[in-house]
Design a protein around this motif. Structure first.
Motif, mmCIF file in Angstrom:
data_model
loop_
_atom_site.group_PDB
_atom_site.id
_atom_site.type_symbol
_atom_site.label_atom_id
_atom_site.label_comp_id
_atom_site.label_asym_id
_atom_site.label_seq_id
_atom_site.Cartn_x
_atom_site.Cartn_y
_atom_site.Cartn_z
ATOM 1 N N VAL A 64 8.449 13.659 -6.870
ATOM 2 C CA VAL A 64 9.650 12.925 -6.454
ATOM 3 C C VAL A 64 10.123 13.395 -5.076
ATOM 4 C CG1 VAL A 64 12.104 12.586 -6.988
ATOM 5 C CG2 VAL A 64 10.391 12.356 -8.781
ATOM 6 N N VAL A 65 10.130 14.703 -4.848
ATOM 7 C CA VAL A 65 10.544 15.228 -3.539
ATOM 8 C C VAL A 65 9.617 14.704 -2.446
ATOM 9 C CG1 VAL A 65 10.675 17.332 -2.137
ATOM 10 C CG2 VAL A 65 11.700 17.279 -4.406
ATOM 11 N N ASP A 66 8.310 14.752 -2.692
ATOM 12 C CA ASP A 66 7.352 14.259 -1.696
ATOM 13 C C ASP A 66 7.552 12.776 -1.413
ATOM 14 O OD1 ASP A 66 6.251 16.778 -1.506
ATOM 15 O OD2 ASP A 66 4.608 16.344 -2.892
ATOM 16 N N MET A 67 7.763 11.997 -2.455
ATOM 17 C CA MET A 67 7.959 10.552 -2.260
ATOM 18 C C MET A 67 9.263 10.249 -1.532
ATOM 19 S SD MET A 67 5.400 8.975 -3.252
ATOM 20 C CE MET A 67 3.920 9.372 -4.110
ATOM 21 N N LEU A 68 10.329 10.980 -1.855
ATOM 22 C CA LEU A 68 11.594 10.750 -1.165
ATOM 23 C C LEU A 68 11.523 11.145 0.300
ATOM 24 C CD1 LEU A 68 14.196 11.838 -3.856
ATOM 25 C CD2 LEU A 68 13.727 9.528 -3.020
ATOM 26 N N VAL A 69 10.822 12.228 0.597
ATOM 27 C CA VAL A 69 10.644 12.621 2.000
ATOM 28 C C VAL A 69 9.851 11.553 2.742
ATOM 29 C CG1 VAL A 69 9.448 14.262 3.505
ATOM 30 C CG2 VAL A 69 10.905 15.093 1.668
ATOM 31 N N ALA A 70 8.764 11.093 2.144
ATOM 32 C CA ALA A 70 7.944 10.055 2.785
ATOM 33 C C ALA A 70 8.747 8.775 2.991
ATOM 34 C CB ALA A 70 6.703 9.781 1.954
ATOM 35 N N GLN A 71 9.490 8.372 1.968
ATOM 36 C CA GLN A 71 10.274 7.146 2.074
ATOM 37 C C GLN A 71 11.369 7.283 3.131
ATOM 38 O OE1 GLN A 71 12.025 5.951 -1.609
ATOM 39 N NE2 GLN A 71 12.719 3.984 -0.816
ATOM 40 N N GLY A 72 12.021 8.429 3.169
ATOM 41 C CA GLY A 72 13.064 8.649 4.169
ATOM 42 C C GLY A 72 12.529 8.641 5.586
ATOM 43 N N LEU A 73 11.394 9.310 5.793
ATOM 44 C CA LEU A 73 10.813 9.333 7.140
ATOM 45 C C LEU A 73 10.314 7.957 7.562
ATOM 46 C CD1 LEU A 73 8.887 12.730 7.092
ATOM 47 C CD2 LEU A 73 11.018 12.194 8.263
ATOM 48 N N LEU A 74 9.746 7.221 6.625
ATOM 49 C CA LEU A 74 9.290 5.862 6.960
ATOM 50 C C LEU A 74 10.467 4.927 7.234
ATOM 51 C CD1 LEU A 74 6.342 5.416 4.458
ATOM 52 C CD2 LEU A 74 6.193 5.519 6.945
ATOM 53 N N ALA A 75 11.530 5.049 6.458
ATOM 54 C CA ALA A 75 12.695 4.186 6.658
ATOM 55 C C ALA A 75 13.364 4.446 8.000
ATOM 56 C CB ALA A 75 13.699 4.389 5.528
ATOM 57 N N LEU A 76 13.312 5.691 8.441
ATOM 58 C CA LEU A 76 13.925 6.035 9.727
ATOM 59 C C LEU A 76 12.959 5.903 10.900
ATOM 60 C CD1 LEU A 76 15.910 9.187 8.575
ATOM 61 C CD2 LEU A 76 16.810 6.910 9.078
ATOM 62 N N HIS A 77 11.746 5.443 10.624
ATOM 63 C CA HIS A 77 10.694 5.292 11.641
ATOM 64 C C HIS A 77 10.404 6.617 12.340
ATOM 65 C CE1 HIS A 77 10.790 0.992 11.078
ATOM 66 N NE2 HIS A 77 12.109 1.004 11.243
ATOM 67 N N LEU A 78 10.397 7.698 11.570
ATOM 68 C CA LEU A 78 10.136 9.024 12.096
ATOM 69 C C LEU A 78 8.903 9.661 11.480
ATOM 70 C CD1 LEU A 78 13.779 10.438 12.014
ATOM 71 C CD2 LEU A 78 12.514 9.647 14.007
ATOM 72 N N TRP A 79 8.045 8.860 10.858
ATOM 73 C CA TRP A 79 6.933 9.428 10.112
ATOM 74 C C TRP A 79 5.964 10.193 11.013
ATOM 75 C CZ3 TRP A 79 5.572 11.282 5.826
ATOM 76 C CH2 TRP A 79 4.231 11.580 5.586
ATOM 77 N N GLY A 84 6.758 15.537 7.921
ATOM 78 C CA GLY A 84 6.733 15.550 6.465
ATOM 79 C C GLY A 84 6.557 16.947 5.901
ATOM 80 N N ILE A 85 5.643 17.708 6.496
ATOM 81 C CA ILE A 85 5.428 19.095 6.054
ATOM 82 C C ILE A 85 6.695 19.912 6.286
ATOM 83 C CG2 ILE A 85 4.134 21.221 6.501
ATOM 84 C CD1 ILE A 85 2.425 19.243 5.095
ATOM 85 N N ALA A 86 7.314 19.738 7.439
ATOM 86 C CA ALA A 86 8.532 20.489 7.748
ATOM 87 C C ALA A 86 9.671 20.119 6.801
ATOM 88 C CB ALA A 86 8.944 20.244 9.191
ATOM 89 N N ALA A 87 9.809 18.833 6.489
ATOM 90 C CA ALA A 87 10.884 18.399 5.598
ATOM 91 C C ALA A 87 10.674 18.929 4.177
ATOM 92 C CB ALA A 87 10.971 16.877 5.589
#
Length: 114
Positions: A64-79, A84-87
């Motif tokens: 869940v943490v990994d998916m939320l980080v990925a979704q957050g970075l993609l939504a903010l166009h910061l992927w 992702g590793i840092a977050a």
């Protein structure tokens, strides 16, 4: 000894991903880090559960943490891989830090005034 090996493999995975290495071990070690770092932090918070339940819940929480980080970075166009590793590292470290602070706060001896 097993905990040391797990820490070493996870650390090497994060290091290989952050340095953008071309090693064939980069993908499996990084995936291992992305699952184990949040799972270890969540498992530390779930000290009241039996070992099997703790392992299952912490693994599900890590996903869940990994998916939320990925979704957050993609939504903010910061992927980015490094982002992702840092977050995930920051979230895992903060979770573990909060658990340690909570546990040490409950063990302090309170002085009673006279």
């Amino acid at each position: 000894m097993l905990a040391g090996a797990v820490t070493a493999v996870g650390g090497i995975g994060a290091l290989l991903a952050l340095t953008d290495s071309g090693s064939p071990l980069r993908a499996p070690f990084t995936l291992f880090f992305l699952l184990v770092a949040p799972a270890a932090a969540i498992a530390a918070a779930l000290s009241g559960l039996d070992p099997l339940s703790r392992a299952l819940v912490s693994l599900a929480g890590a996903i869940v943490v990994d998916m939320l980080v990925a979704q957050g970075l993609l939504a903010l166009h910061l992927w980015s891989v490094r982002g992702g590793i840092a977050a995930v590292t920051a979230i895992s470290a903060l979770t573990l830090l909060l658990v340690l602070v909570r546990r040490s706060g409950g063990r302090t001896v309170r002085r009673q005034g006279s």
